[in-house]
Design an enzyme around this catalytic site. Structure first.
Site: not given
Ligand code: PLP
Length: 866
Positions: A407, A599-600, A605, A707, A711
């Site tokens: 991952h 998101k986290r 990110k 992901t 969505k």
């Protein structure tokens, strides 16, 4: 419901029965091609709305009955919690019966099954999802309304099952949903954490963590299975013995035994034909009470061992991506793997006794990241020490059974355990790992790279040095028959950058399975307005055949359809505006552009990139109140790992900047910024349907797949994204005109780093960027406290900007200027949004599961006998 209803249902549906008979016969034929399996999966589609002919009256009766029987209250006294529990109990009458039928069918047919091992399952709430999948959503809403309750309010009573951190755990949840929907024999194995992911609050803009107690007042979905309790050894020492024939035998004398108690949560497939289970292990002391100590007056002493044993399943580790090397974490992983492997072996033996020859045919174990990789030496131990097998035979079995999903490429996230710790906790497993390693290094590794010690030390499971370490990633690759990444670009990097030598040795081992999300939860159930619109134009089986949604593509330019689609978006935004008001007190205009990053919180990110761009917009508006841009609302949701200092500083900075901007009358509400506390699945379900823009802005090469991006696109948000993870495939599917791509590519990021990337060049090279970064040093956002936000600036300059925010800033800013223009052109925007919804079928987790089945698991679908 009642027994009578069940009977009626069984005999009533003649058509459904016919389908069932057809697929049962088909399922019996042994050698089927993949094509045939696919056809069967499609043929078995049962519309949940036609499946259970339960009337509103019957459901009402059942709920009221459960208020009395399971809640000990009545219609007049019941609070919303009781209504929720009673409604769940009514649903369970249908579901639990299907669990039993599913298990019976799988046992009788002796099916091959996948065992999905994951330390995390981020399930969210189950009531609406289960209602949706058994087709009782409308009936339930009507029943509760007639009983004077509001279905949505009752559903809000359910706490999230937050037994995971983020994407990895949510993927596991989507996968078990798809496995049940496609009717594959499958079981999810995880840990029954007493406390899931922490609850997040903000105090003066800073994150505070509170424990999550999802089952404090009981959980209606889980059933304890005391008949399947396992005993798990840990600590102790290994004794070497010799048999009469002079054969070496190892005996592990454990220092402690821990009891594993299984709790089963039903996993309802769409149409409720198959209901699989998620089995979660809870740790307990093996003898509940030490009576001798207790009787001698040592009440507290007798409790100490219980407390230690129960600590193992006490809390979910809140670290996302990175991992901390803690004894408790290793024991957690081992406890869960050992329970699951024992359970798998027990079930196999029930059908096959001591004959191990069918094991590889019956069992496949998918390892979700390296967290459950200790399952490999555990199965070796069982086969050699317990079943008395020779090494080679045991190793063949292991290699036929395990497959591993990678991952992440982040080096800090590749798990390593010190040899010292391993020896203390799992002495026998360490021996086995050494043996696996030496056979690998002296065997196939030496054949491929004879005498190349550098490569050998790189591929070794043991990392040499002051503190010797066990590399779980290497063990995973060596012990598995397949290794997959989670998006095309990520899988390519796993081969080329992470494990290039392993890829030379085993070319067929490495593969890709792009992630996906279930359209049942992430469209049908969370966005009923859009779902109903789709159902008007697409075949009603679109929740299981997502490419049917493509039917709306031909309407993308139709003005009437555009209006209906965008009206729905608007209504969803009105709903979210209310949630925002409730949670933050900030009023936002639903006609504004809703720009969402959820998101986290992690540097890779790049929420900080989003932040500096927001500050730049604010500055532009201050300099020119007529700066041409549509009204914008920036919406964040993110938890930071409690020990991740900079992530928490970024949250603080966003909250402080938001405060200042939201209260600055000079910019006339053209800009709002809100950070919704406690981001989790149930909040995601409210935010995603209301998004206009989806921020997917990770540094290229860092986000394995993502992901959230899927969505949001499915719900008609336009992706502003880098060419990273699944964004690349989303852009391919949606069409490049329907996404906004910016920033460096993977290769450009590599080159920038190789050329000695220097963020100061960008700082001095861009007047706006410099001004924004310098703002962090002032007290503009933290009146009277200059420098409170300086940590963010420091990370972007002094500390080298490891994630290249400044290199991508200008391109990001231009991307948003493009978004402004597109959003003002209502027709173009509507067309883009519709295209995104229409073209996301690839990112259905059913497709991911079918890829796993075709390329790795080789399962057959089985229809559950009525
Ligand atoms: C989907 C999801 C994630 C993953 O989001 P990414 O943007 O892919 O990192 C994390 N948390 C929750 C609650 C989710 O639903």
């Amino acid at each position: 419901m009642t027994t009578t209803t069940t009977k009626t249902r069984r005999t009533a549906k003649a058509t459904a029965k016919k389908t069932v008979t057809k697929k049962s016969t088909a399922a019996k034929t042994t050698k089927k091609t993949v094509e045939a399996i696919k056809t069967i999966s499609n043929a078995t589609f049962v519309d949940p709305n036609e499946r259970f002919d339960i009337s509103t009256e019957e459901l009402k009766d059942s709920i009221v009955k459960h208020l009395h029987v399971t809640q000990g209250t009545d219609q007049n006294k019941a609070n919303e919690k009781a209504w929720f529990n009673a409604t769940a109990a009514a649903v369970n009458e249908i579901i639990f019966e299907r669990v039993t039928k599913t298990q019976k069918t799988h046992f009788n047919k002796d099916t091959r099954a996948v065992h999905y091992l994951s330390l995390e399952f981020l399930m969210g709430r189950l009531l609406k999802n289960n209602m949706c999948n058994i087709g009782l959503m409308e009936t339930a809403a009507a029943a509760l309304t007639e009983l004077g309750q509001d279905f949505h309010a009752v559903a809000e009573e359910e706490p999230d099952l937050a037994l995971g951190n983020g994407g990895l755990g949510r993927l596991a949840a989507c996968f078990i949903d798809s496995l049940a929907t496609l009717q594959y024999p499958a079981i999810g194995y995880g840990i029954h954490y007493e406390h899931g992911l922490f609850n997040q609050t903000f105090q003066d803009g800073r994150q505070f963590e509170r424990p999550d107690s999802w089952r404090e007042y009981g959980n209606p979905w889980e059933i304890c299975r005391p008949e399947s309790v396992q005993e798990i050894p840990v600590y102790g020492y290994v004794e070497t013995k010799y048999t009469d024939e002079g054969k070496v035998q190892k005996e592990w004398h454990p220092g402690r035994i821990i009891k594993g108690v299984p709790w089963d949560i039903p996993v309802v497939g769409y149409g409720a034909t198959t209901v699989n289970v998620l089995r979660l292990w809870e740790s307990r002391a093996s003898d509940f009470f030490n009576w001798d100590v207790f009787n001698a007056g040592g009440y507290l002493d007798s409790q100490v061992e219980n407390v230690q044993a129960e600590t193992i399943s006490k809390v979910l580790y809140p670290n996302d991506e990175t991992d901390q090397g803690k004894e408790l974490r290793l024991i957690q992983q081992y406890f869960f793997c050992a329970c699951s492997i024992k359970d798998i072996v027990r079930r196999y033996k029930r059908a096959h006794g001591e004959d191990w020859s069918q094991f590889v045919e019956q069992v496949v174990v998918q390892l979700n990241d390296t967290h459950p990789v200790v399952a490999i030496p555990e199965l070796m131990r069982i086969l050699i020490d317990r079943a008395g097998m020779e090494w080679d035979q045991a190793w063949d079995i292991c290699q036929g059974v395990f497959a591993y999903t990678n991952h992440t490429l982040l080096p800090e996230a590749l798990e390593k355990w010190s040899v010292r710790l391993f020896e203390k906790v799992l002495p026998r497993h360490l021996e086995i790992i050494y043996e696996i390693n030496s056979r690998f290094l002296n065997g196939i590794c030496d054949q491929f790279f004879p005498g190349d010690d550098a490569i050998k030390s790189k591929l070794s499971i043991i990392q040499e040095g002051n503190e010797k370490m066990v590399r779980m990633g290497n063990l995973a690759v060596i012990g598995s028959f397949k290794v997959n990444g989670v998006a095309q670009v990520h899988s390519a990097l796993v081969k080329s950058d992470l494990f290039p030598e392993f890829n030379e040795i085993w070319q067929d081992k490495f593969t890709n399975v792009t992630n996906g999300v279930t359209p049942r939860r992430w469209l049908k159930s969370c966005n009923p307005r859009l779902s109903n619109l789709i159902s008007e134009y697409a075949d009603k089986d679109w929740p299981v055949n997502q490419d049917k949604i493509r039917a709306i593509e031909s309407l993308a330019d139709n003005a009437k359809f555009q209006k209906r689609y965008m009206d729905i978006k608007h209504e969803n935004k009105v709903d979210l505006a209310e949630v925002i008001k409730d949670l933050t007190g900030v009023e936002v205009d639903p006609t504004a552009l809703f720009d969402i990053q959820i998101k986290r919180l992690h540097e890779y990110k790049r929420q900080q990139l989003n932040l500096i761009h927001i500050m730049a917009l604010y500055r532009r508006l201050l300099q020119n109140p007529d700066y041409p841009m549509p009204k914008r609302v920036f919406i964040f949701g993110a938890k930071a790992a409690p020990g991740y200092y900079l992530a928490k500083e970024i949250i603080y900075a966003i909250n402080k900047v938001a405060d200042r901007i939201n209260n600055d009358s000079r910019i006339k509400d053209k800009l709002k910024v809100v950070f919704l506390p406690n981001y989790r699945v149930s909040l995601a379900e409210k935010m995603i349907p209301a998004a206009d823009v989806s921020e997917q802005i990770s540094t290229a090469g860092k986000e394995a797949s993502g992901t959230g991006n899927m969505k949001l696109a499915l719900n008609g948000a336009i992706t502003v994204g880098t060419l990273d993870g699944a964004n690349i495939e989303i852009a391919e599917e949606a069409g490049e005109d329907n996404v906004v791509i910016f920033g460096l590519t993977v290769d450009e990021v590599k080159k920038a780093k190789a050329d000695g990337y220097n963020p100061w060049d960008y700082y001095y090279g861009n007047e706006e960027l410099k001004a924004v970064l310098d703002w962090f040093d002032t007290d503009y956002f933290t009146p009277g406290k200059p420098g409170e936000l300086a940590a963010v600036k420091r990370s972007l300059l002094d500390d080298g900007d490891a994630y290249l925010c400044l290199a991508d800033y200008e391109s990001y800013s231009e991307a948003h200027k493009k978004v402004d223009v597109l959003f003002n052109d209502k027709k173009t925007w509507a067309r883009m949004a519709i295209m995104n919804t229409a073209r996301m079928a690839k990112f259905n987790s059913d497709r991911s599961i079918q890829d796993y089945v075709d390329n790795i698991w080789k399962l057959e679908a089985f229809s559950v006998v009525e």
